[in-house]
Design a protein around this motif. Structure first.
Motif, PDB file in Angstrom:
ATOM      1  N   GLY A   1      44.799   7.415  23.759  1.00 12.59           N
ATOM      2  CA  GLY A   1      44.529   6.558  22.616  1.00 12.59           C
ATOM      3  C   GLY A   1      45.600   5.499  22.478  1.00 12.59           C
ATOM      4  O   GLY A   1      46.564   5.454  23.257  1.00 12.59           O
ATOM      5  N   LEU A   2      45.428   4.644  21.478  1.00  9.87           N
ATOM      6  CA  LEU A   2      46.376   3.558  21.228  1.00  9.87           C
ATOM      7  C   LEU A   2      46.653   3.492  19.734  1.00  9.87           C
ATOM      8  O   LEU A   2      45.727   3.484  18.915  1.00  9.87           O
ATOM      9  N   ALA A   3      47.945   3.486  19.368  1.00  9.68           N
ATOM     10  CA  ALA A   3      48.353   3.360  17.975  1.00  9.68           C
ATOM     11  C   ALA A   3      48.804   1.926  17.722  1.00  9.68           C
ATOM     12  O   ALA A   3      49.390   1.289  18.611  1.00  9.68           O
ATOM     13  N   PHE A   4      48.535   1.425  16.505  1.00 13.17           N
ATOM     14  CA  PHE A   4      48.998   0.072  16.192  1.00 13.17           C
ATOM     15  C   PHE A   4      49.375  -0.022  14.721  1.00 13.17           C
ATOM     16  O   PHE A   4      48.868   0.710  13.875  1.00 13.17           O
ATOM     17  N   TYR A   5      50.294  -0.965  14.445  1.00 15.83           N
ATOM     18  CA  TYR A   5      50.863  -1.122  13.107  1.00 15.83           C
ATOM     19  C   TYR A   5      50.986  -2.605  12.801  1.00 15.83           C
ATOM     20  O   TYR A   5      51.484  -3.377  13.618  1.00 15.83           O
TER      21      TYR A   5
ATOM     22  N   HIS B   1      49.678   0.141   1.353  1.00 15.52           N
ATOM     23  CA  HIS B   1      50.115   1.536   1.484  1.00 15.52           C
ATOM     24  C   HIS B   1      50.324   1.841   2.964  1.00 15.52           C
ATOM     25  O   HIS B   1      49.451   1.618   3.788  1.00 15.52           O
ATOM     26  N   LYS B   2      51.472   2.374   3.291  1.00 14.11           N
ATOM     27  CA  LYS B   2      51.883   2.557   4.690  1.00 14.11           C
ATOM     28  C   LYS B   2      50.903   3.421   5.470  1.00 14.11           C
ATOM     29  O   LYS B   2      50.593   4.547   5.071  1.00 14.11           O
ATOM     30  N   HIS B   3      50.432   2.893   6.596  1.00 17.69           N
ATOM     31  CA  HIS B   3      49.523   3.636   7.460  1.00 17.69           C
ATOM     32  C   HIS B   3      49.589   3.085   8.877  1.00 17.69           C
ATOM     33  O   HIS B   3      49.744   1.889   9.082  1.00 17.69           O
ATOM     34  N   VAL B   4      49.497   3.963   9.832  1.00 15.04           N
ATOM     35  CA  VAL B   4      49.407   3.604  11.245  1.00 15.04           C
ATOM     36  C   VAL B   4      47.988   3.918  11.699  1.00 15.04           C
ATOM     37  O   VAL B   4      47.433   4.964  11.351  1.00 15.04           O
ATOM     38  N   GLN B   5      47.400   3.013  12.458  1.00 16.97           N
ATOM     39  CA  GLN B   5      46.017   3.194  12.905  1.00 16.97           C
ATOM     40  C   GLN B   5      45.984   3.608  14.378  1.00 16.97           C
ATOM     41  O   GLN B   5      46.857   3.212  15.161  1.00 16.97           O
TER      42      GLN B   5
ATOM     43  N   ASP C   1      62.940 -13.705  14.373  1.00 11.68           N
ATOM     44  CA  ASP C   1      62.002 -14.818  14.295  1.00 11.68           C
ATOM     45  C   ASP C   1      61.069 -14.741  13.089  1.00 11.68           C
ATOM     46  O   ASP C   1      60.609 -15.760  12.595  1.00 11.68           O
ATOM     47  N   SER C   2      60.773 -13.544  12.617  1.00 11.14           N
ATOM     48  CA  SER C   2      59.794 -13.415  11.534  1.00 11.14           C
ATOM     49  C   SER C   2      59.890 -12.032  10.906  1.00 11.14           C
ATOM     50  O   SER C   2      60.272 -11.060  11.576  1.00 11.14           O
ATOM     51  N   ASP C   3      59.539 -11.939   9.616  1.00 13.66           N
ATOM     52  CA  ASP C   3      59.449 -10.643   8.948  1.00 13.66           C
ATOM     53  C   ASP C   3      58.097  -9.985   9.201  1.00 13.66           C
ATOM     54  O   ASP C   3      57.881  -8.841   8.793  1.00 13.66           O
ATOM     55  N   SER C   4      57.194 -10.718   9.836  1.00 12.21           N
ATOM     56  CA  SER C   4      55.881 -10.168  10.195  1.00 12.21           C
ATOM     57  C   SER C   4      55.875  -9.816  11.678  1.00 12.21           C
ATOM     58  O   SER C   4      56.351 -10.606  12.506  1.00 12.21           O
ATOM     59  N   TRP C   5      55.327  -8.658  11.992  1.00 16.33           N
ATOM     60  CA  TRP C   5      55.298  -8.234  13.388  1.00 16.33           C
ATOM     61  C   TRP C   5      54.183  -7.225  13.606  1.00 16.33           C
ATOM     62  O   TRP C   5      53.661  -6.639  12.667  1.00 16.33           O
ATOM     63  N   ASN C   6      53.822  -7.058  14.868  1.00 16.30           N
ATOM     64  CA  ASN C   6      52.837  -6.065  15.283  1.00 16.30           C
ATOM     65  C   ASN C   6      53.469  -5.101  16.268  1.00 16.30           C
ATOM     66  O   ASN C   6      54.326  -5.487  17.068  1.00 16.30           O
ATOM     67  N   LEU C   7      53.022  -3.849  16.197  1.00 17.68           N
ATOM     68  CA  LEU C   7      53.430  -2.838  17.170  1.00 17.68           C
ATOM     69  C   LEU C   7      52.181  -2.247  17.796  1.00 17.68           C
ATOM     70  O   LEU C   7      51.210  -1.945  17.099  1.00 17.68           O
ATOM     71  N   VAL C   8      52.231  -2.092  19.117  1.00 18.06           N
ATOM     72  CA  VAL C   8      51.160  -1.444  19.881  1.00 18.06           C
ATOM     73  C   VAL C   8      51.807  -0.351  20.719  1.00 18.06           C
ATOM     74  O   VAL C   8      52.850  -0.572  21.345  1.00 18.06           O
TER      75      VAL C   8
END
Length: 383
Positions: A220-224, A236-240, A319-326
């Motif tokens: 599977g793959l988790a992302f945030y 509300h904090k959640h990881v998908q 660079d930014s306060d916004s980010w993605n994690l995969v």
């Protein structure tokens, strides 16, 4: 099993979102919210406190008193010391919960038509899904001052029990995603409110890694999604988590997997313990990012994941306060975000996993004309 007297005493305790001082009108408001989310009667809504969670199947309001009337002999009682579901049984729990939710009409599957778009420069096979069912959904309006303010309603406190999979002690719960594009789209949610803008901590990684380990092959793959430009939708904090592959027609389960593994190999990194946690980048990707290998799964633990993540976060936050994690069972990739959308096309972390969801043929044409990789570069930060 609780006696009626004990249940009455417990009902006077503080429920999540409902204090002892709140009047029945406040309770009706929460019940009404649950009715909207679950399309059920307010007399059948779910409450949870820190010690117990259970279903009250009928409620009556007498003046300022809130009196539960039990019409079901079975009570759903779960203590804070809920026994942990083993990894071997966790996926079976997911399958059972998904079947139950579908029978109850608690999940809504968004019908899509997948199309493979191959990036000529990197060979990445993007899975782009178009859903005309979303075409009438209002787009984000920038002039927020002109819109009336709406009260935010937390879908996770209380969560919809029809979407419940299992507890992830000591601090998380596993839920089905109510609106999904693929089956078995899961949410690892904090049991108590935490901000989605908070960094992922060791407890979060412990819960996510348990679920990720339970996915059947190819995994599977988790992302945030973190920050206003990341494509996040709930504070509300959640990881998908979603199963791989995104489409059986693709050559790799995760579209970016071959690029990441090749870049690591070119640097002399492999899947052994000695290479785990070392940051590197993929030269052919023009958007700023950082990756690391995780090493053998049986050698990975939550404290290591948090430590590697904290180091990676330092580099993207410049660079930014916004980010993605995969994240897969093999690697992590993090990307700073400067914008939520490019033209009409909005992206969350799944874009950097190699799959996009568009809501009209017009948006699909934009993706085809400009190319998915170009869109990722435009919403991210160029090297």
């Amino acid at each position: 099993r609780m006696s009626y007297t004990s249940l009455l005493a417990t009902s006077r305790r503080t429920f999540i979102g409902i204090s002892n001082q709140q009047t029945p009108s406040k309770i009706r408001s929460v019940a009404k919210r649950s009715q909207i989310q679950r399309n059920i009667s307010p007399k059948n809504c779910f409450y949870q406190n820190s010690r117990l969670s259970y279903s009250f199947r009928k409620y009556s309001f007498r003046g300022l008193k809130f009196v539960p009337q039990i019409i079901s002999q079975k009570l759903n009682v779960q203590t804070s010391t809920t026994e942990m579901v083993s990894t071997d049984l966790l996926w079976e729990k997911v399958l059972q919960a998904n079947e139950r939710a579908q029978n109850l009409g608690a999940v809504y599957s968004i019908e899509t038509k997948p199309e493979i778009i191959t990036d000529a420069s990197t060979g990445v096979q993007f899975v782009v899904r178009v859903s005309t069912a979303l075409k009438d959904k209002p787009k984000k309006v920038t002039a927020k001052a002109e819109l009336p303010k709406k009260e935010w309603l937390n879908p996770f406190l209380p969560y919809d029990e029809d979407l419940f999979v299992c507890q992830l002690p000591p601090s998380h719960v596993l839920l089905l995603n109510k609106f999904n594009v693929v089956d078995h789209h899961l949410l690892v949610v904090t049991s108590e409110f935490e901000q989605q803008t908070d960094p992922i901590n060791e407890r979060d990684f412990a819960a996510v890694w348990r679920v990720l380990a339970a996915f059947p092959e190819p995994g599977g793959l988790a992302f945030y999604n973190c920050g206003d430009a990341s494509g996040h939708s709930q504070p509300h904090k959640h990881v998908q988590l979603v199963p791989l592959p995104f489409d059986p027609q693709t050559q790799a389960p995760a579209p970016f997997h071959p690029l990441i593994m090749k870049a690591a190999a070119d640097l002399g990194l492999d899947e052994e313990v000695e290479s785990s946690g070392i940051q590197f980048r993929v030269p052919s990707l023009k958007f700023k990012h950082t990756c690391c290998l995780l090493g053998p799964p049986d050698k990975v633990d939550a404290s290591k994941l948090e430590r590697w993540f904290a180091s990676m976060l330092e580099s993207v936050r410049t660079d930014s306060d916004s980010w993605n994690l995969v994240m897969t069972r093999d690697w992590i990739m993090m990307v700073p975000r400067l914008s939520e959308r490019s033209g009409d096309v909005a992206l969350n972390a799944l874009g950097y996993a190699g799959t996009l969801l568009v809501r009209s043929k017009t948006e699909m044409n934009q993706v085809k004309e400009r190319g998915p990789m170009t869109i990722l570069e435009e919403v991210g930060k160029e090297f």
